[in-house]
Scaffold this active site. Structure first.
Site, PDB file in Angstrom:
ATOM      1  N   HIS A 183      43.321 -24.172  25.941  1.00  0.00           N
ATOM      2  CA  HIS A 183      42.702 -24.472  24.643  1.00  0.00           C
ATOM      3  C   HIS A 183      41.232 -24.743  24.914  1.00  0.00           C
ATOM      4  CE1 HIS A 183      41.731 -25.824  20.727  1.00  0.00           C
ATOM      5  NE2 HIS A 183      42.962 -26.071  20.331  1.00  0.00           N
ATOM      6  N   GLU A 307      49.385 -19.900  14.842  1.00  0.00           N
ATOM      7  CA  GLU A 307      48.142 -20.393  14.201  1.00  0.00           C
ATOM      8  C   GLU A 307      47.015 -19.423  14.480  1.00  0.00           C
ATOM      9  OE1 GLU A 307      47.869 -24.343  16.085  1.00  0.00           O
ATOM     10  OE2 GLU A 307      48.989 -25.119  14.378  1.00  0.00           O
ATOM     11  N   CYS A 325      41.004 -27.051  10.967  1.00  0.00           N
ATOM     12  CA  CYS A 325      40.204 -27.052  12.199  1.00  0.00           C
ATOM     13  C   CYS A 325      39.557 -25.695  12.465  1.00  0.00           C
ATOM     14  CB  CYS A 325      41.070 -27.418  13.403  1.00  0.00           C
ATOM     15  SG  CYS A 325      41.442 -29.170  13.529  1.00  0.00           S
ATOM     16  N   CYS A 391      45.083 -33.006  14.709  1.00  0.00           N
ATOM     17  CA  CYS A 391      43.753 -32.529  15.086  1.00  0.00           C
ATOM     18  C   CYS A 391      42.791 -32.493  13.910  1.00  0.00           C
ATOM     19  CB  CYS A 391      43.857 -31.140  15.711  1.00  0.00           C
ATOM     20  SG  CYS A 391      44.865 -29.999  14.771  1.00  0.00           S
TER      21      CYS A 391
END
Lengths: 627, 627
Positions: A183, A307, A325, A391
């Protein structure tokens, strides 16, 4: 070949003011409601306790591999807020959290609550999945914000030690691991750390992470999988943009948030190094996103499975994932390109994302959040107070708390990208320029900017002419200025000798617009979105009791009016007009028949997408059938 | 209150003939290609070997809890085929499989390859998830078909012993378990076993399974979960229709295939018992499905998550799940209600499912299958040769191999439900009536039926007037008969003294129709489906190179013509006309703009949905935008 501007940089958080108006109200809520309630959530959900090695929760879910990042983003947001607004309680909460992280840090600099407490033996063993470098990056961003807010160096020093440890472990030297994060996020964070400390080793590490990504054979994720005794998944690792070296990529793929953070870090390094190959890769990816994969709300990442980005022009409305996000990450990326090139096309996307896809992510009350932002809802999609994977909430908080850095730039000119009541003090060619901005934007297109350079001085003031605006008027110190003559790349560039108190009056025509999507966007064929200024609108069941809203169709001839509604949703403008609704009465229990539904004329009212789901639960729709 | 007809029953498989024409070709393929290739797949994928306790595959996936059902459905299909067409190879394969099952059967009658070989200790411990009773049911259906095809009783006797074992384990007597299947199917199978053997204990067991379902507290699935040492999931168990007793249910919920099988079993028992409560529950469920949850293709089960029904009118096109088995299950259920009530509304749904949602499930070549049948495809949805979960392929095979039982009924009248070249010999009021049917249905609406009762005799011939048909002409022995005068509940009921050789000529007007969906169906607003006779049409990229097909819109004024295309897809009729396509040329890299796309007139051609994806891969679309 594109030449980045030599000196254009975002204003400091402390340089700007937002007073009343659209953003003033949102930022007050962010400070007064969002930050305290998020701290309470961080405490209530065990995220703060999870930093204490002696805390032994019954529930194993009370610790998590990315809890640190939630805390870090909140810390970053709190520090931005403290930098412009003293708050003893908030300052104490910040220092307590920093102290807790400090107690957790190992002698070698390593700092991660999950791996320090739960499974120290697994440190750095699974970069692909386990978010260690991601958490590290968020802590670095928080530490930089803390140092800038407080002038104190203890948190920053902690993160420098952690970064030094990471730099020792990863790299191309003998004995180092050729790893990089699953990530992404640390790339842009290391660049911030470099800017804050001047230490080029952080710049080098960021550059290494970017360029090592996707190299093969062997692919690092295969290597580390084998080292764990697991079967490698094998390429492509496009979920985390590691299917190829980044310079060879030309389509945004995989997890959208990861992509946005990576591309932002690429932009930082590319600009610093004036690295033409990396610049061009970034622009290719930008064009793919903006021309093929961007929702009209400025959101990205169509699919909830992973996602992620899907295929070009695949922008379904009801199943749109559009993680908050990801829209925030797009703002980060757009801001970097904007400050690199000074072109309005980047600000247009930044503004679209900010006013729509991002802002919808938080309730008007400031304490409920969307993780997913679809463009149509059956009435079952609502903001939540918190998430297991949390997040988005602190990400919104930190973006809003640092909004001034997106609104203004300084350097060789004074730049205004986003119009908001308030102002800024910008460093321009060695002096300070104060701007006082009066506007009711985004409800009105009139913007009055009082310029005060202290003393008469020549410099350029660059005012954004939004891409959505087709007609603008401009007066400087009372004199009409032909806009087209001073405009380049989406900005009116006013270079002149400015007198203290000079008034710039900008008038942006802001009619209600119907927006059509490229015909390759399957779901949008035959439909229009409504937009006025930067705001995309939507229909809510609360105003339009005609469920399903898909029954509505807007005739091409229908007149659409902006209506001021100070009573509604904290004060918004609606878009109202007459549409046709398919009648259900004569269908009874027929599901299919050989004649169409009868239609009836009804009044409809649309509200800004960013304000939806703040009333009774109900259906919502952005794309309206057009007749 | 509805009074089921006293004596109306499906014709035997052996009573009908399908000669050339639409169904003749499909059934030849089923026999010549589908059955052999499926046997090869069953062998190649280890399903046959899995019956051998001594077979020790390396791959643990080489056995599975529902492999038995795949074999059983193929056996059932093969037996239907053998009953009308001798085939030594097929007969040998059937007997070998039966022998393998025989070797597997335990002394107590228990018969399941997974639980006998892999985990005998887990027998009957998890009815909710583990498909034991489901596999048992399919074996029972196969055994009944085998006995009817061969006259031999050994397979049937095996399954009676198994059923006796099951009857000993489950029930309400002391020492018995109050369980029932998580995946329904055995209810209708036990009813078949009762009909084949006359043993009422199988009827009783079926009735018990139906009425015990959903009883609480305690809920059996909670009880058995606790017995396994697991936390119960807790109610509602709507995934398998066990959220409430079946008599209290009024909406189709959960896994669509399970629902269809359950409702079919309920219909069997309700009719046998003349059980008004159960009949009414079934009709309520039927009306919910047909009026609120039925795709225009006759498919059901909108969502792939749980392969299930969702909410009323939720019928998305691109993400439609529409499992082939669910459409087949709907045919089973419709057939039972049709034979109970003699009303065309049931035949209409049966025909819609059969010609569209079911038949699309198998390729024209007979050896590739859809598991999922969406109503729009981006071009990435294709039939496969087999599936890990291979329920659908043998399910299609057994349905097609027994098609005559759906086309004709006998008893107090001779019934023709589905028009197909060929004919039947039906038992009507104690005598045999031979029908010879000549028709090009579904391409033409003309049907000629030669009636031969052996000698002049009075009885009723009931000919279906399909719900899609708005104008029909009828001649009996050369004389015009006013259709409306003889029609009741969707059938022209011709009671007269029939002479050998009397000719009935039916002429069903079969224009191209635009079909609209109820406005509550969100995705279909502003769209039409094209239908002609029982066939729903679709646009394929192969004929319409205008991707995405969503760019197309059909003006209300557009004339649509049927075009005979003997060269295409084994010989189909297309629907052709002129539509408008949104042009992409002037969009370049613009994703959104404030003026609509220009349109251009283009020729379009639609093919029957059941024949799609038999050419080059490409996009497909059933619902076409309507202007």
């Amino acid at each position: 070949m594109v030449h980045p501007l030599e000196d254009m940089r975002p204003a400091a958080v402390t340089a700007s003011r937002f007073e009343q108006g659209f953003w003033g109200a949102r930022l007050d809520t962010n400070r007064q409601r969002t930050l305290p309630s998020q701290h309470a959530q961080l405490a209530a959900t065990g995220r703060i306790a999870a930093l204490d090695p002696d805390h032994r929760p019954d529930d194993p879910r009370a610790r998590h591999i990315f809890y640190d990042s939630d805390l870090a983003k909140w810390l970053e947001a709190a520090c931005y807020s403290l930098s412009v607004h003293a708050d003893a309680v908030l300052a104490r909460q910040v220092e307590e959290l920093i102290a807790a992280f400090g107690r957790l840090q190992r002698a070698d600099g390593y700092l991660n609550s999950w791996f320090n407490i739960v499974c120290p033996e697994k440190r750095w063993r699974n970069l692909r999945d386990e978010h260690e470098l991601y958490c590290a990056g968020h802590l670095m961003e928080a530490a930089v914000a803390h140092q800038q807010a407080t002038g104190q160096g203890h948190f920053l020093a902690m993160l420098c030690r952690y970064a030094d440890h990471i730099a020792a472990v990863f790299g191309r030297a003998p004995g180092q691991r050729r790893g990089y994060p699953g990530h992404e996020e640390i790339e842009l964070a290391l660049y911030k750390l470099y800017r804050a400390t001047g230490q080029t080793r952080y710049l080098d590490l960021s550059r290494y992470f970017i360029d090592e990504r996707g190299q093969s054979p062997p692919h690092y994720y295969d290597v580390e999988a084998r080292a764990r005794g697991e079967e490698p998944r094998g390429a492509p690792y496009d979920y985390c943009q590691a299917q190829a070296p980044v310079r060879a990529q030309d389509r945004a793929v995989g997890h959208a948030v990861r992509a946005m953070y990576l591309y932002s870090g690429m932009a930082d390094i590319a600009r610093h190094d004036a690295d033409e190959g990396l610049l061009q890769a970034g622009l290719r990816l930008w064009e793919n996103v903006v021309h093929r994969q961007l929702y009209v709300t400025g959101s990205v990442g169509a699919s909830g499975q992973g996602e992620r980005f899907t295929t070009d022009y695949d922008l379904p409305e009801e199943t749109a994932y559009c993680e908050t996000c990801a829209a925030i990450g797009l703002v980060f990326w757009a801001q970097r390109l904007l400050n690199m090139y000074g072109e309005g096309r980047f600000a247009d996307v930044m503004e679209r994302a900010l006013y729509n896809g991002v802002l919808a992510g938080v309730s008007l009350s400031g304490d409920r959040y969307f993780y997913v932002n679809p463009l149509a809802s059956r009435g079952d999609h609502h903001r939540q107070e918190w998430f297991g994977c949390a997040c988005c909430p602190p990400n919104i908080a930190r973006l809003l708390a640092s909004l001034g850095t997106y609104a203004y730039s300084e350097g060789q000119a004074a730049w205004v990208h986003l119009y908001a009541a308030g102002g800024a003090e910008l460093e321009v060619e060695g002096g300070t320029v104060r701007l006082d901005v009066a506007t009711e934007y985004p409800w009105e297109g009139a913007v009055a900017i009082r310029v005060d350079p202290g003393r008469a001085r020549e410099f350029a003031l660059c005012l954004r002419l939004p891409g959505w605006c087709r007609q603008a008027g401009l007066r400087v110190a009372g004199e009409e200025v032909p806009v087209e003559r001073v405009t380049r790349d989406g900005y009116a560039r006013l270079r002149r000798t400015w007198q203290p108190g000079d008034l710039v009056e900008l008038e942006l025509a802001m009619p209600v617009e119907r927006v059509w999507a490229h015909p390759a966007v399957r779901m949008a064929n035959g439909k229009v979105a409504l937009q006025r200024g930067p705001l995309v609108y939507c229909l809510e069941e609360a105003d339009n009791p005609f469920v399903p809203l898909a029954r509505l169709a807007l005739p091409a001839s229908a007149e659409l009016r902006r209506v001021r509604r100070p009573d509604l949703l904290g004060g918004v403008d609606t878009i109202e007009g007459e549409a046709l609704v398919a009648e259900v009465a004569d269908w009874q229990e027929t599901l299919y028949r050989t004649r169409p539904a009868r239609t009836q004329a009804v009044r409809i009212a649309a509200v800004p997408y960013c304000a939806w789901d703040n009333r009774a639960p109900g259906q919502m729709l952005v794309w309206l059938r057009s007749l």
